[in-house]
Design a protein around this motif. Structure first.
Motif, PDB file in Angstrom:
ATOM      1  N   ASP A   1      -9.491 -10.399 -15.682  1.00 21.20           N
ATOM      2  CA  ASP A   1      -9.521  -8.975 -15.303  1.00 21.20           C
ATOM      3  C   ASP A   1      -8.165  -8.284 -15.391  1.00 21.20           C
ATOM      4  N   SER A   2      -7.089  -9.044 -15.294  1.00 19.26           N
ATOM      5  CA  SER A   2      -5.758  -8.421 -15.389  1.00 19.26           C
ATOM      6  C   SER A   2      -4.814  -9.483 -15.924  1.00 19.26           C
TER       7      SER A   2
ATOM      8  N   ILE B   1      -8.579 -17.892 -11.026  1.00 17.75           N
ATOM      9  CA  ILE B   1      -7.669 -17.442  -9.966  1.00 17.75           C
ATOM     10  C   ILE B   1      -8.190 -16.106  -9.466  1.00 17.75           C
ATOM     11  N   ARG B   2      -8.670 -16.097  -8.227  1.00 16.05           N
ATOM     12  CA  ARG B   2      -9.210 -14.854  -7.668  1.00 16.05           C
ATOM     13  C   ARG B   2      -8.111 -14.117  -6.904  1.00 16.05           C
ATOM     14  N   VAL B   3      -7.966 -12.835  -7.225  1.00 17.76           N
ATOM     15  CA  VAL B   3      -7.000 -11.983  -6.521  1.00 17.76           C
ATOM     16  C   VAL B   3      -7.770 -10.753  -6.068  1.00 17.76           C
ATOM     17  N   GLY B   4      -8.145 -10.702  -4.790  1.00 19.40           N
ATOM     18  CA  GLY B   4      -8.981  -9.607  -4.295  1.00 19.40           C
ATOM     19  C   GLY B   4     -10.304  -9.612  -5.055  1.00 19.40           C
ATOM     20  N   PRO B   5     -10.737  -8.457  -5.571  1.00 18.47           N
ATOM     21  CA  PRO B   5     -12.015  -8.398  -6.289  1.00 18.47           C
ATOM     22  C   PRO B   5     -11.909  -8.867  -7.743  1.00 18.47           C
TER      23      PRO B   5
ATOM     24  N   SER C   1     -19.299 -28.753 -10.184  1.00 19.45           N
ATOM     25  CA  SER C   1     -19.286 -27.333 -10.513  1.00 19.45           C
ATOM     26  C   SER C   1     -18.928 -27.187 -11.980  1.00 19.45           C
ATOM     27  N   ALA C   2     -19.301 -26.066 -12.539  1.00 17.20           N
ATOM     28  CA  ALA C   2     -18.988 -25.792 -13.938  1.00 17.20           C
ATOM     29  C   ALA C   2     -18.704 -24.305 -14.049  1.00 17.20           C
ATOM     30  N   ARG C   3     -17.856 -23.951 -15.003  1.00 19.96           N
ATOM     31  CA  ARG C   3     -17.575 -22.539 -15.189  1.00 19.96           C
ATOM     32  C   ARG C   3     -17.382 -22.256 -16.674  1.00 19.96           C
TER      33      ARG C   3
ATOM     34  N   ALA D   1     -17.926 -12.039 -11.786  1.00 20.11           N
ATOM     35  CA  ALA D   1     -19.311 -12.240 -11.337  1.00 20.11           C
ATOM     36  C   ALA D   1     -19.576 -13.713 -11.043  1.00 20.11           C
ATOM     37  N   ASP D   2     -20.498 -13.961 -10.104  1.00 21.83           N
ATOM     38  CA  ASP D   2     -20.895 -15.341  -9.807  1.00 21.83           C
ATOM     39  C   ASP D   2     -21.545 -15.957 -11.034  1.00 21.83           C
TER      40      ASP D   2
END
Length: 239
Positions: A69-70, A97-101, A212-214, A227-228
């Protein structure tokens, strides 16, 4: 009072020279960057594996080829002698890496960017190879800071490549094992309904212990990064 000792002239000259030429490694405010070679010497008509290694402050991260996202992917601009070429960066798989939303794709702690350097057949044995890399990256915690380093590496050129440097070979080997590899079974992408995509990997026995997988899209703009992702796993199918 006590007089401060004056720097002798050669020491002063040395300070100016080291400031003007590229160093390896280079430490910035947030990262120590180094350019390393898997083997201590190159040989004509062969390739040698290089790695741009970024070791960052705890809690900080840099970005994969698709930053999510950024962010901004790390880049390398090479200055190489005529006939010598550097391939594209080969990227080990990233972490989410999640940063806020937002959801970003990148590396924390240490990032290893693999590049193959090709030496032409006519390169003379005994003439060292001077490699200069201008590396640029964005390093982020909450805020993001663009940083760069000029890194220089001199490789002796011998008739044979010689054995790998054990410490660098371990680092590069670990990064190679995290490169994407072709899935041996069948992979399909279908419409999952409701604006979703279904990615299915099947027709090969899967490890029983997948927790888990992504899906990490190779290119930007294909999916909603944050998104999940729902996983279903059977003995021979992951979707």
């Amino acid at each position: 009072g006590m007089k401060r000792p004056l720097l002798s002239f050669p020491a002063l000259l040395g300070l100016f020279l080291s400031a003007a030429t590229a160093a390896n490694p280079v430490t910035t405010e947030n990262v120590t960057a180094s350019l390393v070679a898997e083997r201590p010497a190159a040989a004509p008509d062969s390739s040698v594996a290089l790695a741009l290694v970024l070791e960052m402050r705890p809690g900080w991260h840099t970005y994969w080829r698709n930053p999510g996202d950024s962010g901004e992917p790390t880049s390398i601009r090479w200055q190489l002698p005529p006939g010598v070429s550097a391939g594209p960066i080969r990227w080990p798989h990233p972490a989410l890496i999640r940063v806020g939303p937002l959801a970003n794709y990148g590396y924390s702690g240490k990032a290893v960017h693999l590049v193959d350097l090709s030496v032409p057949p006519g390169w003379p044995v005994g003439r060292p190879l001077e490699v200069t890399a201008r590396a640029a990256w964005l390093v982020c915690e909450e805020e993001c800071i663009p940083e760069s380093a000029l890194l220089r590496l001199t490789l002796p050129v011998e008739a044979g490549q010689g054995p790998p440097d054990p410490a660098v070979a371990a680092l590069i080997g670990s990064a190679r094992r995290r490169l994407p590899s072709a899935f041996p079974g069948q992979v399909s992408l279908t419409d999952g309904g409701g604006g979703s995509l279904r990615l299915t990997a099947e027709r090969v026995p899967l490890p029983a212990n997948i927790l888990s997988a992504r899906f990490f899209p190779w290119s930007w703009g294909l999916i909603e990064h944050a998104a999940d992702q729902q996983m279903q796993l059977t003995a021979d199918r992951l979707s």
